[in-house]
Design a protein around this motif. Structure first.
Motif, PDB file in Angstrom:
ATOM      1  N   ARG A 180       0.393  -1.776  -0.231  1.00 47.94           N
ATOM      2  CA  ARG A 180      -0.384   0.041   0.019  1.00 47.94           C
ATOM      3  C   ARG A 180       1.560   1.137   0.181  1.00 47.94           C
ATOM      4  N   LYS A 181       0.428   2.417  -0.397  1.00 47.71           N
ATOM      5  CA  LYS A 181       1.084   3.385  -0.498  1.00 47.71           C
ATOM      6  C   LYS A 181       1.077   4.109   0.928  1.00 47.71           C
ATOM      7  N   PRO A 182       2.743   4.413   1.123  1.00 40.24           N
ATOM      8  CA  PRO A 182       2.702   4.802   2.120  1.00 40.24           C
ATOM      9  C   PRO A 182       2.346   6.328   2.553  1.00 40.24           C
ATOM     10  N   GLN A 183       2.393   6.683   4.283  1.00 42.30           N
ATOM     11  CA  GLN A 183       1.526   7.878   4.457  1.00 42.30           C
ATOM     12  C   GLN A 183       2.856   8.991   3.934  1.00 42.30           C
ATOM     13  N   ASP A 184       2.074  10.109   3.512  1.00 40.65           N
ATOM     14  CA  ASP A 184       3.307  11.358   4.029  1.00 40.65           C
ATOM     15  C   ASP A 184       3.666  11.274   4.537  1.00 40.65           C
ATOM     16  N   GLY A 185       4.780  11.418   4.539  1.00 43.89           N
ATOM     17  CA  GLY A 185       6.355  11.713   4.937  1.00 43.89           C
ATOM     18  C   GLY A 185       6.341  10.385   6.309  1.00 43.89           C
ATOM     19  N   ALA A 186       6.432   9.006   5.693  1.00 43.60           N
ATOM     20  CA  ALA A 186       6.938   8.419   6.654  1.00 43.60           C
ATOM     21  C   ALA A 186       7.779   7.336   5.917  1.00 43.60           C
ATOM     22  N   PRO A 187       9.212   7.188   7.159  1.00 42.49           N
ATOM     23  CA  PRO A 187      10.211   6.228   5.958  1.00 42.49           C
ATOM     24  C   PRO A 187      10.134   5.545   5.785  1.00 42.49           C
TER      25      PRO A 187
END
Ligand SMILES: *Cc1c(COP(=O)(O)O)cnc(C)c1O
Length: 383
Positions: free
Chosen positions: A297-304
């Motif tokens: 799944r697409k990582p959340q914005d800012g997640a490393p």
């Protein structure tokens, strides 16, 4: 357990897969039996394709270890287990209409009943008396005969001609300290129900109310069976401040894919204005065939978000329908076919299921449901 080898050319047309450690499953089973005590029967929860680990392989392992019964709500999974030649009793959690009982009995599956229509269907369909379990709702608010009505219901079912009540169970999973108290109260009420039935001469052979949350916090009850799911697979079912998941081991050892492309890019400012180049730090990108369609799944914005290669954490640049693209940073000794670790250990580093889920803003169990059915399972250890 052998380390996966770099020369293993499995899945060349689509090299992305899950690695399942059946030795870890066996170790978790042994730990559960130790916690519950040797006389306690284990009804292993294999619902949702064994929490995404593969119902047939886990059923084989657990049957080999002598589990008392298996349980699932999935008729499809139960049929796959029977078709694999496994004859261990299977308790069906529900999920069926009364009309489904004929198929259940054809496959030697034990129905759970929590309404009269289903109980009646069992008695009408069976040719000889067959075992059923009764599920009581002691506070969860999902499936089950409501506790205040349970005594009368159980007596009515017991009076049906071709029904044998083999077990009565309830389920009270929880996540935090308040839930733990709620679960205890529900189990006390469940125990009072069973005691009342016993006092009036209705002896229930198998009783069960304890699942992973209870076992994690060490809450055993008076029943003679437990029905763990999460802990069999090394998945925590309560918040980490309530109980530690150790010594249970993750059965999903890794999710891996192999490098199908290395992008080499010149140092051109024009490139930096579009596509993955905007975020790219190194001169090279890597691509593995593990996109949204494969359960990433697409990582959340800012997640490393990162993958592991040669023990290095390499930033995920993007996930598209069929591919995951990452930054190779300064790594230059990479080759097409190299193993990329999307989840699991590589060198001294490890991307845990919890970490991946956190990047993607979901839970560990959601990740398993995402990957399962999309990626093949490769099994290690005893089946
Ligand atoms: C899922 C389930 C279990 C197992 O629960 P875990 O929390 O995974 O251990 C036990 N009983 C019932 C009725 C269930 O639906």
């Amino acid at each position: 357990m052998p380390a996966p080898s770099q020369t293993d050319t499995g899945f060349p047309t689509h090299p992305a897969w899950m690695e399942i450690d059946l030795d870890a499953l066996a170790a978790n089973y042994a730990e559960l039996q130790r916690r519950a005590g040797p006389s306690i029967k284990i009804i292993a929860s294999l619902k949702a394709n064994a929490y995404g680990h593969g119902a047939v392989a886990t059923a084989k392992t657990l049957s080999g270890l002598g589990t008392f019964a298996l349980s699932t709500g999935s008729f499809r999974d139960a049929v796959a287990i029977r078709d694999a030649g496994i004859t261990t009793p299977i308790v069906m959690f529900g999920g069926n209409l009364p009309d489904g009982i004929a198929d259940y009995l054809d496959y030697d599956l034990i129905p759970t009943v929590y309404n009269m229509a289903t109980a009646q269907a069992v008695s009408d369909t069976a040719k000889t008396p067959v075992p059923v379990y009764i599920k009581v709702d002691a506070g969860m608010g999902r499936l089950g005969i409501a506790l205040p009505e349970a005594d009368a219901f159980i007596r009515r079912v017991a009076a049906l001609p071709r029904v044998i009540i083999e077990g009565v169970y309830t389920h009270l999973s929880f996540n935090d300290a308040v839930g733990q108290e709620w679960s205890k109260r529900g189990i006390d009420r469940f125990n009072a129900l069973i005691a009342g039935l016993r006092d009036s001469g209705l002896d229930i052979p198998v009783t069960q109310a304890v699942a992973s949350s209870n076992l994690m916090v060490g809450h055993m009850d008076g029943s003679n069976a437990i029905c763990p799911g999460h802990l069999l697979y090394g998945l925590p079912s309560v918040a980490p401040d309530l109980a530690d998941i150790a010594p249970f081991q993750p059965v999903l050892r890794s999710v891996r894919a192999r490098l199908i492309h290395i992008g080499e890019f010149p140092d051109d400012p024009e490139l930096k204005t579009g596509g993955y180049h905007v975020k790219r730090q190194g001169p090279r990108t890597g691509v593995v065939p593990l996109g949204l369609y494969d359960g990433y799944r697409k990582p959340q914005d800012g997640a490393p978000a990162a993958v592991l290669l040669q023990g290095r954490r390499l930033p995920v640049l993007g996930v598209s329908l069929e591919h995951l693209t990452f930054d190779l940073l300064d790594l230059d000794n990479v080759a097409i076919g190299d193993d990329v670790v999307v989840l699991g250990a590589d060198g001294d580093d490890c991307i845990t299921l919890a970490e991946l889920a956190n990047w993607q803003g979901c839970r560990a169990i959601d990740e398993l449901m995402n990957f399962d059915g999309r990626l093949p399972h490769r099994y290690y250890g005893s089946t």
